[in-house]
Enzyme design. Structure first.
Site, PDB file in Angstrom:
ATOM      1  N   ALA A  12       6.032  -8.614   4.331  1.00 15.07           N
ATOM      2  CA  ALA A  12       5.275  -8.138   2.966  1.00 15.07           C
ATOM      3  C   ALA A  12       4.372  -9.185   2.541  1.00 15.07           C
ATOM      4  O   ALA A  12       4.494 -10.290   2.332  1.00 15.07           O
ATOM      5  CB  ALA A  12       6.482  -8.261   2.040  1.00 15.07           C
TER       6      ALA A  12
ATOM      7  N   TYR B 278      -7.754 -14.184   1.330  1.00 11.36           N
ATOM      8  CA  TYR B 278      -6.508 -13.769   1.943  1.00 11.36           C
ATOM      9  C   TYR B 278      -5.941 -14.973   2.977  1.00 11.36           C
ATOM     10  O   TYR B 278      -4.856 -15.222   3.041  1.00 11.36           O
ATOM     11  CB  TYR B 278      -6.830 -12.555   2.820  1.00 11.36           C
ATOM     12  CG  TYR B 278      -5.916 -12.204   3.749  1.00 11.36           C
ATOM     13  CD1 TYR B 278      -4.699 -11.951   3.833  1.00 11.36           C
ATOM     14  CD2 TYR B 278      -6.517 -12.123   5.171  1.00 11.36           C
ATOM     15  CE1 TYR B 278      -3.597 -11.703   4.718  1.00 11.36           C
ATOM     16  CE2 TYR B 278      -5.618 -11.847   6.216  1.00 11.36           C
ATOM     17  CZ  TYR B 278      -4.138 -11.724   6.120  1.00 11.36           C
ATOM     18  OH  TYR B 278      -3.309 -11.324   6.949  1.00 11.36           O
TER      19      TYR B 278
ATOM     20  N   HIS C   8      -8.759  -0.679   8.652  1.00 11.94           N
ATOM     21  CA  HIS C   8      -9.105  -1.311   9.909  1.00 11.94           C
ATOM     22  C   HIS C   8      -9.971  -0.687  10.795  1.00 11.94           C
ATOM     23  O   HIS C   8      -9.971   0.468  10.901  1.00 11.94           O
ATOM     24  CB  HIS C   8      -7.738  -1.292  10.373  1.00 11.94           C
ATOM     25  CG  HIS C   8      -6.816  -2.439   9.737  1.00 11.94           C
ATOM     26  ND1 HIS C   8      -5.909  -1.971   8.604  1.00 11.94           N
ATOM     27  CD2 HIS C   8      -6.764  -3.836   9.595  1.00 11.94           C
ATOM     28  CE1 HIS C   8      -5.413  -3.153   8.067  1.00 11.94           C
ATOM     29  NE2 HIS C   8      -5.709  -4.065   8.668  1.00 11.94           N
TER      30      HIS C   8
HETATM   31  N1  LIG Z   1      -2.461  -5.859  10.785  1.00 18.20           N
HETATM   32  C1  LIG Z   1      -3.209  -6.989  11.265  1.00 18.20           C
HETATM   33  O1  LIG Z   1      -3.913  -7.002  12.000  1.00 18.20           O
HETATM   34  C2  LIG Z   1      -2.397  -8.592  10.788  1.00 18.20           C
HETATM   35  C3  LIG Z   1      -3.031  -9.474  11.426  1.00 18.20           C
HETATM   36  C4  LIG Z   1      -2.543 -11.120  10.944  1.00 18.20           C
HETATM   37  C5  LIG Z   1      -1.665 -10.819  10.127  1.00 18.20           C
HETATM   38  N2  LIG Z   1      -1.041  -9.890   9.664  1.00 18.20           N
HETATM   39  C6  LIG Z   1       0.052  -9.969   8.377  1.00 18.20           C
HETATM   40  O2  LIG Z   1       1.071  -9.347   8.987  1.00 18.20           O
HETATM   41  C7  LIG Z   1       1.834  -8.650   7.729  1.00 18.20           C
HETATM   42  C8  LIG Z   1       2.082  -7.283   8.001  1.00 18.20           C
HETATM   43  O3  LIG Z   1       0.849  -6.635   8.188  1.00 18.20           O
HETATM   44  P1  LIG Z   1       0.479  -5.122   8.395  1.00 18.20           P
HETATM   45  O4  LIG Z   1      -0.727  -4.674   9.110  1.00 18.20           O
HETATM   46  O5  LIG Z   1       1.899  -4.630   8.901  1.00 18.20           O
HETATM   47  O6  LIG Z   1       0.515  -4.646   6.725  1.00 18.20           O
HETATM   48  P2  LIG Z   1       1.282  -3.388   6.128  1.00 18.20           P
HETATM   49  O7  LIG Z   1       0.631  -3.435   4.835  1.00 18.20           O
HETATM   50  O8  LIG Z   1       1.438  -2.144   6.763  1.00 18.20           O
HETATM   51  O9  LIG Z   1       2.655  -3.779   5.686  1.00 18.20           O
HETATM   52  C9  LIG Z   1       2.903  -4.760   4.593  1.00 18.20           C
HETATM   53  C10 LIG Z   1       4.181  -4.206   3.828  1.00 18.20           C
HETATM   54  O10 LIG Z   1       4.911  -5.064   2.943  1.00 18.20           O
HETATM   55  C11 LIG Z   1       4.956  -4.122   1.910  1.00 18.20           C
HETATM   56  N3  LIG Z   1       4.950  -5.095   0.768  1.00 18.20           N
HETATM   57  C12 LIG Z   1       3.818  -5.690   0.116  1.00 18.20           C
HETATM   58  N4  LIG Z   1       4.099  -6.587  -0.825  1.00 18.20           N
HETATM   59  C13 LIG Z   1       5.219  -6.390  -1.161  1.00 18.20           C
HETATM   60  C14 LIG Z   1       6.221  -6.845  -1.938  1.00 18.20           C
HETATM   61  N5  LIG Z   1       5.665  -7.879  -3.057  1.00 18.20           N
HETATM   62  N6  LIG Z   1       7.436  -6.603  -2.067  1.00 18.20           N
HETATM   63  C15 LIG Z   1       8.103  -5.740  -0.832  1.00 18.20           C
HETATM   64  N7  LIG Z   1       7.155  -5.110  -0.105  1.00 18.20           N
HETATM   65  C16 LIG Z   1       6.068  -5.468  -0.181  1.00 18.20           C
HETATM   66  C17 LIG Z   1       4.118  -3.008   2.061  1.00 18.20           C
HETATM   67  O11 LIG Z   1       4.647  -1.814   1.207  1.00 18.20           O
HETATM   68  C18 LIG Z   1       4.118  -2.936   3.501  1.00 18.20           C
HETATM   69  O12 LIG Z   1       4.919  -1.896   3.696  1.00 18.20           O
HETATM   70  C19 LIG Z   1       1.080  -9.110   6.531  1.00 18.20           C
HETATM   71  O13 LIG Z   1       1.571 -10.410   5.893  1.00 18.20           O
HETATM   72  C20 LIG Z   1      -0.374  -9.434   7.042  1.00 18.20           C
HETATM   73  O14 LIG Z   1      -0.941 -10.381   6.226  1.00 18.20           O
HETATM   74  C21 LIG Z   1      -1.556  -8.555   9.603  1.00 18.20           C
HETATM   75  O1  LIG Z   2     -15.237   0.243   8.808  1.00 17.96           O
HETATM   76  C1  LIG Z   2     -15.047  -0.887   9.639  1.00 17.96           C
HETATM   77  C2  LIG Z   2     -14.130  -1.828   9.726  1.00 17.96           C
HETATM   78  C3  LIG Z   2     -13.935  -2.639  10.373  1.00 17.96           C
HETATM   79  N1  LIG Z   2     -15.314  -3.146  10.890  1.00 17.96           N
HETATM   80  C4  LIG Z   2     -15.220  -4.604  11.511  1.00 17.96           C
HETATM   81  O2  LIG Z   2     -14.346  -4.684  12.306  1.00 17.96           O
HETATM   82  C5  LIG Z   2     -13.959  -5.977  12.418  1.00 17.96           C
HETATM   83  C6  LIG Z   2     -12.316  -5.927  12.411  1.00 17.96           C
HETATM   84  O3  LIG Z   2     -11.979  -5.645  10.982  1.00 17.96           O
HETATM   85  P1  LIG Z   2     -10.368  -4.915  10.609  1.00 17.96           P
HETATM   86  O4  LIG Z   2     -10.076  -4.285  11.309  1.00 17.96           O
HETATM   87  O5  LIG Z   2     -10.735  -4.916   9.282  1.00 17.96           O
HETATM   88  O6  LIG Z   2      -9.587  -6.541  10.878  1.00 17.96           O
HETATM   89  P2  LIG Z   2     -10.090  -7.846  10.197  1.00 17.96           P
HETATM   90  O7  LIG Z   2     -10.813  -7.920   8.927  1.00 17.96           O
HETATM   91  O8  LIG Z   2     -10.412  -8.807  11.389  1.00 17.96           O
HETATM   92  O9  LIG Z   2      -8.502  -8.489   9.729  1.00 17.96           O
HETATM   93  C7  LIG Z   2      -7.318  -8.182  10.595  1.00 17.96           C
HETATM   94  O10 LIG Z   2      -7.078  -9.215  11.497  1.00 17.96           O
HETATM   95  C8  LIG Z   2      -6.876 -10.398  10.793  1.00 17.96           C
HETATM   96  C9  LIG Z   2      -6.556 -11.369  11.822  1.00 17.96           C
HETATM   97  O11 LIG Z   2      -7.845 -11.576  12.746  1.00 17.96           O
HETATM   98  C10 LIG Z   2      -5.774 -10.035   9.834  1.00 17.96           C
HETATM   99  O12 LIG Z   2      -5.295 -11.429   9.329  1.00 17.96           O
HETATM  100  C11 LIG Z   2      -5.941  -9.227   8.760  1.00 17.96           C
HETATM  101  O13 LIG Z   2      -4.701  -8.944   7.951  1.00 17.96           O
HETATM  102  C12 LIG Z   2      -6.050  -7.798   9.497  1.00 17.96           C
HETATM  103  O14 LIG Z   2      -6.748  -6.742   8.314  1.00 17.96           O
HETATM  104  C13 LIG Z   2     -14.404  -6.871  11.530  1.00 17.96           C
HETATM  105  O15 LIG Z   2     -15.524  -7.553  11.965  1.00 17.96           O
HETATM  106  C14 LIG Z   2     -15.098  -5.755  10.466  1.00 17.96           C
HETATM  107  O16 LIG Z   2     -16.164  -6.275   9.907  1.00 17.96           O
HETATM  108  C15 LIG Z   2     -16.183  -2.539  10.864  1.00 17.96           C
HETATM  109  O17 LIG Z   2     -17.421  -2.943  11.311  1.00 17.96           O
HETATM  110  N2  LIG Z   2     -16.221  -1.379  10.256  1.00 17.96           N
END
Ligand SMILES: NC(=O)c1ccc[n+]([C@@H]2O[C@H](COP(=O)([O-])OP(=O)(O)OC[C@H]3O[C@@H](n4cnc5c(N)ncnc54)[C@H](O)[C@@H]3O)[C@@H](O)[C@H]2O)c1
Ligand SMILES: O=c1ccn([C@@H]2O[C@H](COP(=O)(O)OP(=O)(O)O[C@H]3O[C@H](CO)[C@@H](O)[C@H](O)[C@H]3O)[C@@H](O)[C@H]2O)c(=O)[nH]1
Length: 328
Positions: free
Chosen positions: A73, A140, A188
């Site tokens: 979360a 972040y 994303h």
């Molecule tokens: N998606 C990525 O590429 C990526 C990359 C690196 C790290 N992360 C980390 O992985 C984790 C999950 O990412 P995700 O993409 O699944 O995000 P997500 O937003 O889909 O999932 C996060 C979940 O946490 C819940 N949540 C947020 N704040 C809360 C709170 N205070 N209490 C209870 N629930 C809460 C949201 O409702 C959501 O379901 C995050 O911590 C994110 O920072 C994601």
């Molecule tokens: O409409 C868009 C969306 C994204 N991007 C680019 O695509 C790349 C990937 O972006 P995005 O999918 O938003 O992921 P990140 O910003 O790289 O971040 C993701 O990956 C990180 C780890 O690398 C995690 O920590 C974050 O939670 C997760 O959102 C980046 O260079 C963005 O600038 C675009 O050019 N156009």
């Protein structure tokens, strides 16, 4: 004993719940549904609420014998964090602090934490190793690094053991097609590209084409969400067997530029996917590529989905069959 998954209704959390249930673990999900979807949690016990709610935390920890917490979360958008840093300190740092205080109070000794490649900032070398310099370029990443440090001191003071997993870019969807990525609004890269392919957007805005990369667009390391999910189970096994804290990068070790991702998505979808070049997005490092050698060596983790086309294909299966995500 039970495993508490915070954020288990979110993207990576819901995929992890599926893998943990398949391994025979007892899973409890706690999610406030600010971003998650109740429909994404097909089984296991579900508590709707916020980790900052002390009464709710006490209830969850009192009603179950919790062995470990898998803490997803958080708020996790790079661009949003630059515009609204206090939201990130609140929902990431304060939330983690509250959770850890609850764990200490109820004697829960193990946590697997979702950290991120954003803790590194501009890398000092590629591929990035766990020991490399960490100077986040956005709030972040700063909040995730602050939590990693909080975990280190909680280990020191209370013997609370952690594995921090620094994921690179999570992508794709579950192979069975039942769960996938659904963020409202979506920010994303891959889901946005696929929304263009579905006719839901006209084009992709590419954020900057003047980075020092192969074609000027940002390079990222895309890792399948199920591979991430499996790493959590392996991390839990490590905590169970060694009782030692650790930190691991999780990526495929290969970088793709935004333009290369678009090209691959054109092959998968057969759609031309028009793009326009837009200004850089604040807080974006140019290149993030992982060395996951430590996770492979110490956890025995081996990604099963290592082709970008394969990863995008699983996402495309989900998005084309669920064009509105979880909404009916
Ligand atoms: N998606 C990525 O590429 C990526 C990359 C690196 C790290 N992360 C980390 O992985 C984790 C999950 O990412 P995700 O993409 O699944 O995000 P997500 O937003 O889909 O999932 C996060 C979940 O946490 C819940 N949540 C947020 N704040 C809360 C709170 N205070 N209490 C209870 N629930 C809460 C949201 O409702 C959501 O379901 C995050 O911590 C994110 O920072 C994601
Ligand atoms: O409409 C868009 C969306 C994204 N991007 C680019 O695509 C790349 C990937 O972006 P995005 O999918 O938003 O992921 P990140 O910003 O790289 O971040 C993701 O990956 C990180 C780890 O690398 C995690 O920590 C974050 O939670 C997760 O959102 C980046 O260079 C963005 O600038 C675009 O050019 N156009």
């Amino acid at each position: 004993m039970a495993i508490l998954v915070t954020g288990g209704a979110g993207y990576i959390g819901s995929h992890t719940v599926v893998e943990f249930l398949a391994k025979g673990e007892e899973v409890i999900v706690l999610d406030n549904l600010q971003k998650g979807h109740r429909e994404a949690v097909k089984s296991g016990m579900f508590y709707e609420g916020d980790i900052r709610d002390d009464q709710l935390l006490t209830k969850v920890f009192s009603e179950h014998n919790v062995e470990a917490v898998i803490h997803f979360a958080a708020d996790s958008l790079v661009g949003e964090s630059v515009e609204n840093p206090l939201k990130y300190y609140d929902n990431n740092v304060i939330t983690a602090q509250n959770l850890l205080a609850g764990m200490v109070k109820h004697g829960v000794k193990n946590i697997v934490f979702s950290s991120t490649a954003a803790t590194y900032g501009e890398p000092e070398s590629i591929p990035i190793r766990e020991t490399d310099r960490k100077e986040p370029t956005n709030p972040y990443g700063e909040t995730k690094l602050a939590i990693e440090k909080m975990l280190k001191w909680c280990d020191h003071a209370y013997g609370l053991k952690h594995v921090a997993l620094r994921y690179f870019n999570a992508a794709g969807a579950h192979i069975d097609g039942q769960i996938g990525e659904d963020h409202q609004p979506e920010s994303h890269l891959i889901p946005i590209i696929l929304q263009v392919a579905l006719g839901q957007r006209e084009q992709l805005a590419v954020f900057g084409d003047d980075y020092p990369t192969v074609d000027g667009t940002c390079v990222r390391d895309y890792i399948h969400v199920t591979d991430l999910a499996n790493a959590h189970w392996l991390a839990l096994q490590k905590l169970r067997s060694t009782g030692e804290s650790a930190v691991y990068n999780l990526g495929n070790g290969e970088g793709f530029s935004v333009k290369q991702v678009v090209e691959k998505a054109r092959e998968v979808t057969g759609h031309p996917i028009p793009v326009k070049i837009a200004p850089r997005r604040a807080g974006d490092p140019a290149v993030l590529i992982a060395s996951s050698e430590r996770a492979q060596r110490e956890l025995g983790w081996k990604p099963q989905y290592n082709g970008l086309g394969q990863i995008i294909q699983t996402a495309w299966n989900w998005h084309s069959n669920h064009p509105k995500g979880y909404a009916k």
